[in-house]
Design a protein around this motif. Sequence first.
Motif, short mmCIF file in Angstrom:
data_model
loop_
_atom_site.label_atom_id
_atom_site.label_comp_id
_atom_site.label_asym_id
_atom_site.label_seq_id
_atom_site.Cartn_x
_atom_site.Cartn_y
_atom_site.Cartn_z
N GLY A 117 -0.27 6.33 -1.20
CA GLY A 117 -0.48 5.12 -0.41
C GLY A 117 0.09 5.22 0.99
N LEU A 128 2.01 3.11 -3.40
CA LEU A 128 1.08 3.67 -4.38
C LEU A 128 1.28 5.17 -4.52
CD1 LEU A 128 -2.30 1.86 -3.61
CD2 LEU A 128 -0.32 1.05 -4.90
N ALA A 183 -7.99 0.14 4.26
CA ALA A 183 -6.61 0.59 4.39
C ALA A 183 -5.84 -0.32 5.33
CB ALA A 183 -6.57 2.04 4.88
N LEU A 185 -7.60 3.06 -7.03
CA LEU A 185 -8.05 2.20 -5.93
C LEU A 185 -9.37 2.70 -5.37
CD1 LEU A 185 -7.57 -0.10 -3.95
CD2 LEU A 185 -6.18 1.45 -2.57
N LEU A 187 0.82 -1.21 0.00
CA LEU A 187 0.00 0.00 0.00
C LEU A 187 0.85 1.26 0.00
CD1 LEU A 187 -2.78 1.35 0.18
CD2 LEU A 187 -2.67 1.08 2.66
N ASN A 188 1.95 1.24 0.77
CA ASN A 188 2.74 2.47 0.91
C ASN A 188 3.53 2.83 -0.35
OD1 ASN A 188 4.69 0.52 1.03
ND2 ASN A 188 5.48 1.09 3.04
N VAL A 204 -3.77 5.66 -6.11
CA VAL A 204 -4.77 5.82 -5.05
C VAL A 204 -6.12 6.17 -5.66
CG1 VAL A 204 -5.49 7.27 -3.11
CG2 VAL A 204 -3.17 6.36 -3.19
N VAL A 250 -2.32 -4.60 -1.74
CA VAL A 250 -3.49 -4.29 -2.56
C VAL A 250 -3.53 -5.25 -3.75
CG1 VAL A 250 -4.67 -2.50 -3.89
CG2 VAL A 250 -3.22 -1.85 -1.95
#
Length: 536
Positions: free
Chosen positions: A234, A206, A262, A214, A203-204, A211, A270
């Motif tokens: 992200g 992105l 999240a 998503l 996630l971090n 985002v 993700v």
Amino acid sequence: MSFDAFLTHDWGTDELGRSNHARVGRVAEALRAAGLSIWFDADEMRGDINQQMADGIDHSACCVVFVTERYVLKASGKGEAGADDNCKFEFDYGLRRKGVDRMLTVVMEPRCRKPGAWAGSVGGKLGGKLYVDLCEDDGTFDAGVRRLADDIRYVSSRASAPGGVGAGGGGHPHHAGGQPPPLAHALSSADLPVNRHSLGVPLNTLDVDAVGRLLGALGLSKYAPRFAQESVGGADLVGLTDSELEELGVLALHRRRLLVKAAEFAHDGVPAHLLAPPPEPPLRRVRWVEARSARWDDALATLQAQLRERGIRRGQIVAVDAHNNGPDAEAIFSAFYSHDLPDRGELELTVHKTASSELGWGSFYDQAAAHARALPSAADLVAITASCTAGDGGVLYTLAYAGRADGALSPGMGALEWAEVRGDTWDGAAHALVEQLWRKGVRNGQIVAIDAHNNGPDAPAIFSAFYSHDLPDRGELSLSFSAQNTRDYGWATFYERAAAPLADLKSADNLVAITASCNTGGRGVLYVWTYKTEAS
């Protein structure tokens, strides 16, 4: 009868007042539609119920546990029926017969998203495993079912190895006609692809655009402009609080959903298909153009000039192919295009050419892959196409849009790889290519080029394909082809017959390649490759 999966669940109502049995039934129908054989108690309970449940588990490759708070209690013997509960019987017997590795977990209600809260045997045995989230009834439900289908296929394939117990089926790609390729029956578990679909994107990592995609996949697209305005990436999503989301204008119900997602994505990553760019529009009017010359470079230059004369813009070419009527015949380039596709700027192509009578095709492919990997975006690649030439030689062109595109770009190419198959017949080689790509774990959306060529009309048929596992995953590989193989008409008719059915595609993204080659006996062959999906 054998099954790919046994579904164990509680029939009661979940925390949102929904029938859990009806929702699991919906999952069972979707899994069967995906080609899997499923044991579901609404269909299989006849006569001695305990024996039916035991037989179902014994003849299934794996068990799928649908976790709700009621199921957790019942499987631990704390429900109304105590130790005589069917959920407890199925869970305990499934563990004994299948082991933890062949017990898949699906969370069905929001309050069960934290495995640390699962009490008793369910938490003790399955609390440390990754799960599929089917808590919501929005677009994430169907995506979750697809992930579950992949996980079932993976476990089922391993269970079908020598010495294993399982049903096996349902894991083969489908070609034209809807049947598994002939080589599928020779697969062993060692040949099967890695289950990449269950490995999420951190996630971090992105960026702001990812985002936005998503949010759209989660049904929250209306917030994407504000998130982009505030440059929310992200890494920001990982630490966002309820109050910060409120400041961004997110409604209370949506804040809850986003915070839960999240947290899930921060833990599991993700799913790549949630980050895929929106599909291209349909191919309503596809036209073609052809150029011929004694020299390949001259034929290509003429083709580019013809495309410009027709007002073709960057992003509007759907296929370019190099072929001929034999090694000593004139060079031919064909192109298919559509004015209905988005205009992303002036048309200018870069050309990388490999021509040799000394190198093997593998060296040609390596050079093409190296050139394509350096492109800023996968959307910049137009074609990788090859043909036999005079003097026992070959030629391969890598064509790409030059400069930067107007508008959003697709992801970079990543680690581009190639595959090649050869066969005594063209259809045999085509089926073998589908099989090889499936074995390599290639997914829909990850193939960037397929080309038909040979070393002369009487030589074996050759198909090459270029693909990247780093491109967005649009679901299980469902590669299909249609073929023309005749000497009864000329190339113009080949092109017309290839272009006409493309109007039926719902998205240009479903078209993979249009590629042609000379063939024995004065014949020509032309193959149209597409992803055969529900949206096709």
